[in-house]
Scaffold this motif. Structure first.
Motif, PDB file in Angstrom:
ATOM      1  N   PRO A   1      41.338  59.729  50.434  1.00 32.87           N
ATOM      2  CA  PRO A   1      41.867  60.078  51.758  1.00 32.87           C
ATOM      3  C   PRO A   1      41.387  61.436  52.270  1.00 32.87           C
ATOM      4  O   PRO A   1      41.086  61.579  53.464  1.00 32.87           O
ATOM      5  CB  PRO A   1      43.385  60.053  51.549  1.00 32.87           C
ATOM      6  CG  PRO A   1      43.586  59.117  50.407  1.00 32.87           C
ATOM      7  CD  PRO A   1      42.427  59.390  49.499  1.00 32.87           C
ATOM      8  N   GLY A   2      41.296  62.417  51.390  1.00 34.74           N
ATOM      9  CA  GLY A   2      40.816  63.733  51.806  1.00 34.74           C
ATOM     10  C   GLY A   2      39.384  63.682  52.295  1.00 34.74           C
ATOM     11  O   GLY A   2      39.023  64.361  53.272  1.00 34.74           O
ATOM     12  N   ALA A   3      38.554  62.884  51.634  1.00 38.22           N
ATOM     13  CA  ALA A   3      37.162  62.735  52.073  1.00 38.22           C
ATOM     14  C   ALA A   3      37.103  62.093  53.449  1.00 38.22           C
ATOM     15  O   ALA A   3      36.248  62.448  54.279  1.00 38.22           O
ATOM     16  CB  ALA A   3      36.385  61.905  51.055  1.00 38.22           C
ATOM     17  N   MET A   4      38.001  61.163  53.722  1.00 39.58           N
ATOM     18  CA  MET A   4      38.027  60.502  55.021  1.00 39.58           C
ATOM     19  C   MET A   4      38.437  61.465  56.130  1.00 39.58           C
ATOM     20  O   MET A   4      37.820  61.499  57.202  1.00 39.58           O
ATOM     21  CB  MET A   4      38.958  59.297  54.967  1.00 39.58           C
ATOM     22  CG  MET A   4      38.499  58.224  54.000  1.00 39.58           C
ATOM     23  SD  MET A   4      39.716  56.918  53.778  1.00 39.58           S
ATOM     24  CE  MET A   4      39.532  56.026  55.316  1.00 39.58           C
ATOM     25  N   VAL A   5      39.469  62.246  55.882  1.00 43.66           N
ATOM     26  CA  VAL A   5      39.916  63.218  56.883  1.00 43.66           C
ATOM     27  C   VAL A   5      38.822  64.255  57.143  1.00 43.66           C
ATOM     28  O   VAL A   5      38.550  64.610  58.301  1.00 43.66           O
ATOM     29  CB  VAL A   5      41.228  63.891  56.435  1.00 43.66           C
ATOM     30  CG1 VAL A   5      41.555  65.096  57.313  1.00 43.66           C
ATOM     31  CG2 VAL A   5      42.373  62.881  56.477  1.00 43.66           C
ATOM     32  N   ALA A   6      38.174  64.732  56.084  1.00 44.17           N
ATOM     33  CA  ALA A   6      37.105  65.719  56.250  1.00 44.17           C
ATOM     34  C   ALA A   6      35.949  65.144  57.059  1.00 44.17           C
ATOM     35  O   ALA A   6      35.385  65.821  57.932  1.00 44.17           O
ATOM     36  CB  ALA A   6      36.618  66.197  54.887  1.00 44.17           C
ATOM     37  N   ALA A   7      35.586  63.888  56.787  1.00 47.67           N
ATOM     38  CA  ALA A   7      34.487  63.257  57.520  1.00 47.67           C
ATOM     39  C   ALA A   7      34.850  63.046  58.976  1.00 47.67           C
ATOM     40  O   ALA A   7      34.016  63.245  59.867  1.00 47.67           O
ATOM     41  CB  ALA A   7      34.119  61.928  56.861  1.00 47.67           C
ATOM     42  N   PHE A   8      36.079  62.641  59.232  1.00 47.57           N
ATOM     43  CA  PHE A   8      36.514  62.452  60.614  1.00 47.57           C
ATOM     44  C   PHE A   8      36.448  63.766  61.370  1.00 47.57           C
ATOM     45  O   PHE A   8      35.964  63.820  62.511  1.00 47.57           O
ATOM     46  CB  PHE A   8      37.933  61.891  60.659  1.00 47.57           C
ATOM     47  CG  PHE A   8      38.466  61.750  62.057  1.00 47.57           C
ATOM     48  CD1 PHE A   8      38.162  60.635  62.811  1.00 47.57           C
ATOM     49  CD2 PHE A   8      39.253  62.749  62.623  1.00 47.57           C
ATOM     50  CE1 PHE A   8      38.628  60.513  64.122  1.00 47.57           C
ATOM     51  CE2 PHE A   8      39.723  62.631  63.925  1.00 47.57           C
ATOM     52  CZ  PHE A   8      39.410  61.510  64.666  1.00 47.57           C
ATOM     53  N   THR A   9      36.925  64.830  60.769  1.00 47.83           N
ATOM     54  CA  THR A   9      36.957  66.139  61.418  1.00 47.83           C
ATOM     55  C   THR A   9      35.549  66.648  61.717  1.00 47.83           C
ATOM     56  O   THR A   9      35.315  67.277  62.758  1.00 47.83           O
ATOM     57  CB  THR A   9      37.712  67.140  60.536  1.00 47.83           C
ATOM     58  OG1 THR A   9      39.037  66.654  60.299  1.00 47.83           O
ATOM     59  CG2 THR A   9      37.803  68.503  61.190  1.00 47.83           C
TER      60      THR A   9
ATOM     61  N   GLY B   1      35.848  55.905  68.047  1.00 47.56           N
ATOM     62  CA  GLY B   1      35.379  54.822  67.190  1.00 47.56           C
ATOM     63  C   GLY B   1      34.280  55.268  66.252  1.00 47.56           C
ATOM     64  O   GLY B   1      34.276  54.917  65.066  1.00 47.56           O
ATOM     65  N   ASP B   2      33.325  56.053  66.755  1.00 52.62           N
ATOM     66  CA  ASP B   2      32.254  56.580  65.905  1.00 52.62           C
ATOM     67  C   ASP B   2      32.822  57.397  64.749  1.00 52.62           C
ATOM     68  O   ASP B   2      32.385  57.266  63.588  1.00 52.62           O
ATOM     69  CB  ASP B   2      31.327  57.483  66.723  1.00 52.62           C
ATOM     70  CG  ASP B   2      30.522  56.740  67.763  1.00 52.62           C
ATOM     71  OD1 ASP B   2      30.212  55.557  67.555  1.00 52.62           O
ATOM     72  OD2 ASP B   2      30.199  57.360  68.801  1.00 52.62           O
ATOM     73  N   ARG B   3      33.776  58.237  65.054  1.00 54.23           N
ATOM     74  CA  ARG B   3      34.330  59.137  64.043  1.00 54.23           C
ATOM     75  C   ARG B   3      35.150  58.371  63.005  1.00 54.23           C
ATOM     76  O   ARG B   3      35.120  58.698  61.803  1.00 54.23           O
ATOM     77  CB  ARG B   3      35.178  60.213  64.722  1.00 54.23           C
ATOM     78  CG  ARG B   3      34.376  61.084  65.686  1.00 54.23           C
ATOM     79  CD  ARG B   3      35.262  61.983  66.513  1.00 54.23           C
ATOM     80  NE  ARG B   3      35.825  63.049  65.708  1.00 54.23           N
ATOM     81  CZ  ARG B   3      36.827  63.832  66.099  1.00 54.23           C
ATOM     82  NH1 ARG B   3      37.383  63.632  67.304  1.00 54.23           N
ATOM     83  NH2 ARG B   3      37.278  64.781  65.315  1.00 54.23           N
ATOM     84  N   LEU B   4      35.860  57.351  63.451  1.00 59.01           N
ATOM     85  CA  LEU B   4      36.636  56.543  62.504  1.00 59.01           C
ATOM     86  C   LEU B   4      35.723  55.740  61.584  1.00 59.01           C
ATOM     87  O   LEU B   4      35.986  55.615  60.376  1.00 59.01           O
ATOM     88  CB  LEU B   4      37.576  55.614  63.267  1.00 59.01           C
ATOM     89  CG  LEU B   4      38.769  56.286  63.934  1.00 59.01           C
ATOM     90  CD1 LEU B   4      39.453  55.323  64.901  1.00 59.01           C
ATOM     91  CD2 LEU B   4      39.769  56.792  62.904  1.00 59.01           C
ATOM     92  N   ILE B   5      34.660  55.174  62.132  1.00 59.85           N
ATOM     93  CA  ILE B   5      33.704  54.440  61.305  1.00 59.85           C
ATOM     94  C   ILE B   5      33.061  55.369  60.285  1.00 59.85           C
ATOM     95  O   ILE B   5      32.886  55.016  59.111  1.00 59.85           O
ATOM     96  CB  ILE B   5      32.633  53.772  62.194  1.00 59.85           C
ATOM     97  CG1 ILE B   5      33.239  52.622  63.003  1.00 59.85           C
ATOM     98  CG2 ILE B   5      31.458  53.295  61.359  1.00 59.85           C
ATOM     99  CD1 ILE B   5      33.594  51.393  62.192  1.00 59.85           C
ATOM    100  N   ALA B   6      32.699  56.591  60.714  1.00 62.44           N
ATOM    101  CA  ALA B   6      32.128  57.564  59.786  1.00 62.44           C
ATOM    102  C   ALA B   6      33.107  57.891  58.667  1.00 62.44           C
ATOM    103  O   ALA B   6      32.727  58.013  57.494  1.00 62.44           O
ATOM    104  CB  ALA B   6      31.723  58.836  60.531  1.00 62.44           C
TER     105      ALA B   6
END
Length: 225
Positions: free
Chosen positions: A125-133, A140-145
């Motif tokens: 989850p932390g990797a996902m939040v960091a990637a989104f930020t 949509g682009d940011r969520l897919i990333a």
């Protein structure tokens, strides 16, 4: 059996969810959002009724935290649920019951929350939040990333087979994107990304077609003049 991320776009007020699982059709059961209101993810051993219930609480004026507290206090079998909420102000709240499966974790910042269970590790989850930020582009682009970053960080302990992207915005009563890969033997996140790249340029056209068909652009198919 699921990892997901929900977010609010601070500049547009849109809400969105990206989610993946080893189970089929995960987005059909777990992804709940309403334009101008927020997001209410329900996962782990899923009760889909908790999503609309959480959205109704926030629509009635409760914050994400207060709505989550109400759900936890009143919902049956709450120990089996994992919930993630974002309200209209971008405030987040998360819950993982004592019966949440396997390795589980959450990460959250203003406007974004990620959660998972049966994970390969607690860093997902932390990797996902960091990637989104860090990501650029549309919500949509940011969520897919972010979903791809969750997979790269380990994702689920086993292979995933479904994925979905769900986007809503104020003034449109339906999801402006509801894209799903309900079953794939392999690579559902990559398939979802490809589907998003195909759909994204037409998103506004579909909104226009609903609101004012007289202004609708051509479908570009045989017989459409």
């Amino acid at each position: 059996m699921t990892f997901s991320i929900a977010a609010r776009c601070a500049s547009t007020g849109m809400f969105g969810i990206a989610i993946s699982s080893s189970s089929p059709a995960v987005a059909a059961r777990c992804a709940h959002a309403r334009g101008g209101v927020g997001v209410a993810l329900s996962q782990n051993i899923t009760d889909p009724a908790l999503g609309p219930a959480g959205l109704n609480l926030m629509a009635g004026g409760k914050s994400a935290t207060a709505s989550l507290e109400s759900l936890v206090a009143s919902a049956p079998f709450i120990d089996y649920r994992q919930l993630a909420l974002i309200d209209a102000e971008g405030r987040t709240a998360g819950f993982s019951g004592s019966e949440t499966l396997g390795v589980f974790a959450m990460a959250e910042e203003r406007n974004v929350i990620a959660a998972g269970n049966l994970l390969a590790n607690t860093d997902v989850p932390g990797a996902m939040v960091a990637a989104f930020t860090a990501a650029q582009g549309s919500l949509g682009d940011r969520l897919i990333a972010a979903l791809g970053a969750g997979l790269a960080a380990g994702g689920e302990a086993g292979p995933v087979h479904s994925a979905g992207l769900y986007l809503v915005r104020t003034g449109v009563s339906w999801p402006v994107a509801d894209l799903r890969v309900d079953w794939a033997e392999e690579g559902p996140i990559a398939q979802l990304e490809a589907l998003w790249r195909r759909y994204q340029p037409m998103l506004e056209d579909y909104v226009t077609r609903a609101r004012d068909p007289s202004r609708a652009p051509s479908y570009g198919v045989p017989g459409d003049e």
